[in-house]
Design a protein around this motif. Structure first.
Motif, mmCIF file in Angstrom:
data_model
loop_
_atom_site.group_PDB
_atom_site.id
_atom_site.type_symbol
_atom_site.label_atom_id
_atom_site.label_comp_id
_atom_site.label_asym_id
_atom_site.label_seq_id
_atom_site.Cartn_x
_atom_site.Cartn_y
_atom_site.Cartn_z
ATOM 1 N N ILE A 1 -89.157 64.265 98.423
ATOM 2 C CA ILE A 1 -89.148 65.049 97.193
ATOM 3 C C ILE A 1 -88.051 64.511 96.289
ATOM 4 N N ALA A 2 -88.431 64.106 95.108
ATOM 5 C CA ALA A 2 -87.529 63.418 94.197
ATOM 6 C C ALA A 2 -86.418 64.318 93.681
ATOM 7 N N GLY A 3 -85.253 63.719 93.484
ATOM 8 C CA GLY A 3 -84.159 64.403 92.810
ATOM 9 C C GLY A 3 -83.246 65.234 93.679
ATOM 10 N N ILE A 4 -83.550 65.354 94.981
ATOM 11 C CA ILE A 4 -82.707 66.173 95.849
ATOM 12 C C ILE A 4 -82.395 65.454 97.156
ATOM 13 N N ASP A 5 -81.322 65.876 97.779
ATOM 14 C CA ASP A 5 -80.945 65.399 99.105
ATOM 15 C C ASP A 5 -80.543 66.625 99.922
ATOM 16 N N ALA A 6 -81.347 66.960 100.923
ATOM 17 C CA ALA A 6 -81.094 68.146 101.741
ATOM 18 C C ALA A 6 -80.328 67.767 103.003
ATOM 19 N N PRO A 7 -79.599 68.707 103.603
ATOM 20 C CA PRO A 7 -78.947 68.432 104.886
ATOM 21 C C PRO A 7 -79.970 67.926 105.897
ATOM 22 N N GLU A 8 -79.551 67.017 106.757
ATOM 23 C CA GLU A 8 -80.465 66.466 107.756
ATOM 24 C C GLU A 8 -80.846 67.533 108.786
ATOM 25 N N LEU A 9 -81.971 67.314 109.424
ATOM 26 C CA LEU A 9 -82.573 68.332 110.272
ATOM 27 C C LEU A 9 -81.617 68.878 111.342
ATOM 28 N N GLY A 10 -80.814 68.017 111.942
ATOM 29 C CA GLY A 10 -79.903 68.468 112.990
ATOM 30 C C GLY A 10 -78.494 68.733 112.504
ATOM 31 N N GLN A 11 -78.288 68.685 111.199
ATOM 32 C CA GLN A 11 -76.944 68.830 110.642
ATOM 33 C C GLN A 11 -76.467 70.278 110.670
ATOM 34 N N GLN A 12 -75.165 70.453 110.901
ATOM 35 C CA GLN A 12 -74.557 71.776 110.886
ATOM 36 C C GLN A 12 -73.541 71.894 109.760
ATOM 37 N N CYS A 13 -73.393 73.106 109.247
ATOM 38 C CA CYS A 13 -72.398 73.417 108.227
ATOM 39 C C CYS A 13 -71.494 74.524 108.759
ATOM 40 N N LEU A 14 -70.352 74.680 108.143
ATOM 41 C CA LEU A 14 -69.376 75.676 108.599
ATOM 42 C C LEU A 14 -69.305 76.814 107.589
ATOM 43 N N HIS A 15 -69.498 78.033 108.074
ATOM 44 C CA HIS A 15 -69.456 79.205 107.191
ATOM 45 C C HIS A 15 -68.668 80.317 107.884
ATOM 46 N N ASN A 16 -67.595 80.761 107.219
ATOM 47 C CA ASN A 16 -66.737 81.815 107.782
ATOM 48 C C ASN A 16 -66.284 81.490 109.202
ATOM 49 N N GLY A 17 -65.968 80.233 109.433
ATOM 50 C CA GLY A 17 -65.462 79.817 110.736
ATOM 51 C C GLY A 17 -66.523 79.568 111.781
ATOM 52 N N ASN A 18 -67.780 79.743 111.449
ATOM 53 C CA ASN A 18 -68.868 79.537 112.407
ATOM 54 C C ASN A 18 -69.819 78.440 111.930
ATOM 55 N N PHE A 19 -70.315 77.654 112.888
ATOM 56 C CA PHE A 19 -71.285 76.621 112.553
ATOM 57 C C PHE A 19 -72.686 77.216 112.495
ATOM 58 N N TRP A 20 -73.471 76.736 111.591
ATOM 59 C CA TRP A 20 -74.865 77.134 111.508
ATOM 60 C C TRP A 20 -75.709 75.904 111.167
ATOM 61 N N ASP A 21 -76.957 75.950 111.546
ATOM 62 C CA ASP A 21 -77.844 74.798 111.382
ATOM 63 C C ASP A 21 -78.395 74.752 109.959
ATOM 64 N N CYS A 22 -77.572 74.238 109.047
ATOM 65 C CA CYS A 22 -77.966 74.225 107.640
ATOM 66 C C CYS A 22 -79.131 73.264 107.385
ATOM 67 N N GLY A 23 -79.226 72.190 108.179
ATOM 68 C CA GLY A 23 -80.349 71.262 108.017
ATOM 69 C C GLY A 23 -81.670 71.914 108.383
ATOM 70 N N MET A 24 -81.654 72.656 109.461
ATOM 71 C CA MET A 24 -82.862 73.367 109.867
ATOM 72 C C MET A 24 -83.197 74.474 108.859
ATOM 73 N N SER A 25 -82.173 75.132 108.333
ATOM 74 C CA SER A 25 -82.370 76.176 107.345
ATOM 75 C C SER A 25 -83.065 75.624 106.102
ATOM 76 N N SER A 26 -82.625 74.453 105.640
ATOM 77 C CA SER A 26 -83.233 73.837 104.460
ATOM 78 C C SER A 26 -84.698 73.505 104.709
ATOM 79 N N ALA A 27 -84.969 72.935 105.868
ATOM 80 C CA ALA A 27 -86.347 72.578 106.197
ATOM 81 C C ALA A 27 -87.241 73.811 106.280
ATOM 82 N N MET A 28 -86.731 74.874 106.875
ATOM 83 C CA MET A 28 -87.520 76.089 107.011
ATOM 84 C C MET A 28 -87.748 76.757 105.647
ATOM 85 N N GLN A 29 -86.753 76.656 104.754
ATOM 86 C CA GLN A 29 -86.936 77.203 103.409
ATOM 87 C C GLN A 29 -88.035 76.445 102.670
#
Length: 260
Positions: free
Chosen positions: A87-115
């Motif tokens: 999809i042109a114009g965007i770069d989403a977190p990779e499928l297995g990538q994690q992000c840190l939110h309020n001190g906890n890791f979450w699967d932001c790559g999977m979240s993007s794909a599911m959205q």
């Protein structure tokens, strides 16, 4: 018009001429409406066929499908009718990538794909994708990129607005503005710490991140992602898992085709 005047000139008095003109003009108006309607349909149909027949970059043509038939590979890669495209114009977190939110890791790559999958699964209109601006896409020239719409909804813009993807620099000022708004509101991936997807693909990780690699080779120079329902039945070697769609392409692998 000349015909009406000719008819009117045959009248014997002013009243007769006026009545004749009125009737003639009414007749022409009634005749013109269906003719104009038919012409409009013809021109629209001609324009649609012209768009469908117009070759694009690398002979790529427009794609369309019902939302349920769009296979989401990751947060910015899809397959429609056997064609894999970014999809042109965007770069989403990779499928297995994690992000840190309020001190906890979450699967932001999977979240993007599911959205992205949710957008398509709930699409009330046919999904239509057309060739994007390859020059400013930040992608390799030999890989198709598409801009997708669901009715009036721009899928890439929605992903950026919902904080599920970052805009690719230089592709769209609109996407840049939407990303700034999402960042100011702390939406999605902007609500914590994240390694930019391009750096994550290069091997960088957040401290303590246990990001997983969720693509796998399946033989015959193909690969597959974990969101694909065929994943468990097709994977050939879990020891050789790949961390991104881009990594698979660099190894000259193509996505596993769906047999019809």
């Amino acid at each position: 018009m000349s015909f009406c005047i000719l008819i009117a000139s045959l009248g014997s008095n002013h009243q007769t001429i006026e009545v004749a003109l009125r009737r003639c003009f009414r007749f022409i108006l009634l005749l013109a409406i269906p003719v104009a309607f038919a012409l409009a349909i013809y021109m629209q149909d001609k324009a649609v066929h012209a768009a469908d027949d117009t070759p694009s970059h690398g002979e790529q043509k427009a794609l369309e499908a019902q939302g349920r038939d769009v296979l989401v590979i990751d947060g910015d890669t899809i397959m429609i009718d056997g064609v894999v495209a970014d999809i042109a114009g965007i770069d989403a977190p990779e499928l297995g990538q994690q992000c840190l939110h309020n001190g906890n890791f979450w699967d932001c790559g999977m979240s993007s794909a599911m959205q992205l999958r949710k957008y398509f699964a709930m699409a009330p209109f046919t999904v239509r994708c057309w060739p994007g601006d390859q020059e400013h896409s930040g992608k390799e020239d030999d890989f198709p990129i598409v801009e997708c719409g669901i009715g009036e909804r721009d899928v890439a813009a929605a992903m950026v607005s919902d904080g599920e993807a970052l805009p690719i620099e230089g592709y769209s000022h609109r996407y840049d503005g939407l990303s700034e708004e999402a960042e100011n509101a702390g939406i999605g991936i902007h609500g914590g710490d994240m390694i930019p997807p391009s750096e994550w693909r290069a091997g960088n990780r957040l401290d303590g991140e246990s990001g997983r690699c969720l693509f796998a080779p399946v033989g015959n120079e193909h690969y597959i992602g974990t969101l694909d329902p065929r994943y468990e039945n097709l994977i050939a070697d879990k020891a050789k898992l790949l961390c991104s769609d881009e990594q698979a392409r660099k190894q000259d692998l193509s996505y596993a085709p769906i047999e019809k």
